[in-house]
Design a protein around this motif. Structure first.
Motif, PDB file in Angstrom:
ATOM      1  N   MET A 150       0.828  -1.206   0.000  1.00 47.25           N
ATOM      2  CA  MET A 150       0.000   0.000   0.000  1.00 47.25           C
ATOM      3  C   MET A 150       0.864   1.258   0.000  1.00 47.25           C
ATOM      4  O   MET A 150       0.533   2.261  -0.625  1.00 47.25           O
ATOM      5  CB  MET A 150      -0.940   0.005   1.205  1.00 47.25           C
ATOM      6  N   THR A 151       2.011   1.199   0.691  1.00 51.54           N
ATOM      7  CA  THR A 151       2.864   2.372   0.784  1.00 51.54           C
ATOM      8  C   THR A 151       3.283   2.865  -0.597  1.00 51.54           C
ATOM      9  O   THR A 151       3.274   4.055  -0.881  1.00 51.54           O
ATOM     10  CB  THR A 151       4.107   2.064   1.638  1.00 51.54           C
ATOM     11  N   THR A 152       3.663   1.950  -1.464  1.00 48.03           N
ATOM     12  CA  THR A 152       4.145   2.362  -2.778  1.00 48.03           C
ATOM     13  C   THR A 152       3.031   2.964  -3.621  1.00 48.03           C
ATOM     14  O   THR A 152       3.302   3.783  -4.502  1.00 48.03           O
ATOM     15  CB  THR A 152       4.754   1.166  -3.518  1.00 48.03           C
ATOM     16  N   ALA A 188       2.910   6.757  -2.684  1.00 50.17           N
ATOM     17  CA  ALA A 188       4.167   7.501  -2.766  1.00 50.17           C
ATOM     18  C   ALA A 188       4.184   8.414  -3.986  1.00 50.17           C
ATOM     19  O   ALA A 188       3.932   7.981  -5.117  1.00 50.17           O
ATOM     20  CB  ALA A 188       5.345   6.540  -2.817  1.00 50.17           C
ATOM     21  N   GLN A 242      -1.739   9.347   7.921  1.00 53.27           N
ATOM     22  CA  GLN A 242      -1.424   8.069   7.295  1.00 53.27           C
ATOM     23  C   GLN A 242      -1.015   8.244   5.836  1.00 53.27           C
ATOM     24  O   GLN A 242      -0.107   7.557   5.356  1.00 53.27           O
ATOM     25  CB  GLN A 242      -2.597   7.104   7.439  1.00 53.27           C
ATOM     26  N   SER A 253       2.521   9.386   5.860  1.00 54.53           N
ATOM     27  CA  SER A 253       3.436   8.303   6.219  1.00 54.53           C
ATOM     28  C   SER A 253       3.680   7.351   5.059  1.00 54.53           C
ATOM     29  O   SER A 253       4.711   6.674   5.007  1.00 54.53           O
ATOM     30  CB  SER A 253       2.898   7.528   7.429  1.00 54.53           C
ATOM     31  N   HIS A 254       2.728   7.304   4.105  1.00 56.59           N
ATOM     32  CA  HIS A 254       2.879   6.451   2.927  1.00 56.59           C
ATOM     33  C   HIS A 254       3.518   7.194   1.751  1.00 56.59           C
ATOM     34  O   HIS A 254       3.563   6.679   0.636  1.00 56.59           O
ATOM     35  CB  HIS A 254       1.517   5.906   2.499  1.00 56.59           C
ATOM     36  N   ARG A 304      -7.018   3.174   8.130  1.00 57.94           N
ATOM     37  CA  ARG A 304      -6.221   2.131   7.462  1.00 57.94           C
ATOM     38  C   ARG A 304      -7.084   1.363   6.465  1.00 57.94           C
ATOM     39  O   ARG A 304      -6.646   1.065   5.346  1.00 57.94           O
ATOM     40  CB  ARG A 304      -5.618   1.168   8.484  1.00 57.94           C
ATOM     41  N   THR A 308      -6.601   1.274   2.382  1.00 55.17           N
ATOM     42  CA  THR A 308      -6.477  -0.019   1.703  1.00 55.17           C
ATOM     43  C   THR A 308      -7.463  -0.102   0.551  1.00 55.17           C
ATOM     44  O   THR A 308      -7.130  -0.568  -0.543  1.00 55.17           O
ATOM     45  CB  THR A 308      -6.726  -1.171   2.692  1.00 55.17           C
ATOM     46  N   ALA A 314      -6.212   2.065  -2.333  1.00 57.37           N
ATOM     47  CA  ALA A 314      -5.085   1.429  -3.022  1.00 57.37           C
ATOM     48  C   ALA A 314      -5.516   0.227  -3.848  1.00 57.37           C
ATOM     49  O   ALA A 314      -4.965  -0.032  -4.921  1.00 57.37           O
ATOM     50  CB  ALA A 314      -4.022   1.024  -2.008  1.00 57.37           C
TER      51      ALA A 314
END
Length: 225
Positions: A1-3, A6, A26, A29-30, A204, A208, A211
């Motif tokens: 999920m982070t990518t 970004a 959040q 942070s991602h 969160r 999700t 994403a």
């Protein structure tokens, strides 16, 4: 999920509220670049003050447009976390309070959709926290549920209208969440409720869904939160 997040640019409307602020944290942070629209800048948490932000009121399209214009540019996603609540039987909630509920929850959502469509990149997302009240008929919450149901219907139709641009319109109907909003009701006292979900877990789950390209987030989608 982070990518996924970004390098992307997101706008959080209602960024000084509990869910809006947590969404901003959040996303940041991602790796996302986050901008905020807030109605009362003095309520903006200190840790979010360095983020780009503008004063705007979802109740009026001109105010919201000025805030969006001040922030400038296009966004990969917009998340609307602005909302108000009130309690009371259908004949007990004052007309002015009913109007405030509809101006913020229903008209505010329509304003976000109307402006969001022009500043969201094709393939992006416009999400709004309509909440579980949009799907429920609760004694003592008629005005609030009605305002949220109107917002929900606007989201459903906008999803069809923006499909050709591959913009996902994500209606978030999360269950009761411990944001403290019920303690700031415009009118009346909340009925007895079971403990709500943690804001961190709700956000969160929302990110999700963004994403993963989910198209709808009804209350049951939060069962594991």
């Amino acid at each position: 999920m982070t990518t996924f997040f970004a390098g992307k640019r997101y706008l959080v409307v209602g960024g000084s509220g509990v869910l809006g602020a947590e969404t901003a944290r959040q996303l940041t942070s991602h790796g996302a670049a986050v901008a905020l629209i807030v109605r009362t800048p003095s309520n903006l948490p200190h840790d979010l003050a360095p983020l780009a932000h503008a004063i705007g009121d979802v109740r009026t399209r001109d105010s919201l447009a000025q805030a969006v214009g001040a922030l400038g540019g296009m966004f990969d996603g917009i998340i609307n976390a602005a909302g108000r609540v009130a309690f009371g039987a259908v004949g007990d909630v004052p007309e002015a309070v009913v109007a405030e509920l509809f101006h913020t929850n229903a008209i505010g959502t329509l304003n976000v959709l109307a402006l969001g469509a022009s500043v969201t990149n094709d393939g992006g997302v416009i999400a709004s926290l309509t909440g579980v009240a949009a799907d429920m008929t609760i004694i003592g919450m008629s005005a609030y549920c009605a305002s949220k149901a109107a917002a929900h219907r606007a989201m459903v139709i906008a999803a069809r209208e923006l499909r050709s641009r591959k913009i996902t319109v994500l209606d978030i109907r999360a269950p009761h969440t411990e944001t403290g909003l019920v303690g700031r009701a415009l009118h009346g006292t909340a009925p007895k409720m079971p403990p709500g979900l943690a804001p961190e877990a709700v956000v969160r789950r929302i990110l999700t869904a963004v994403a993963d390209g989910e198209k709808d987030l009804p209350a049951e989608a939060f069962a594991t939160c």
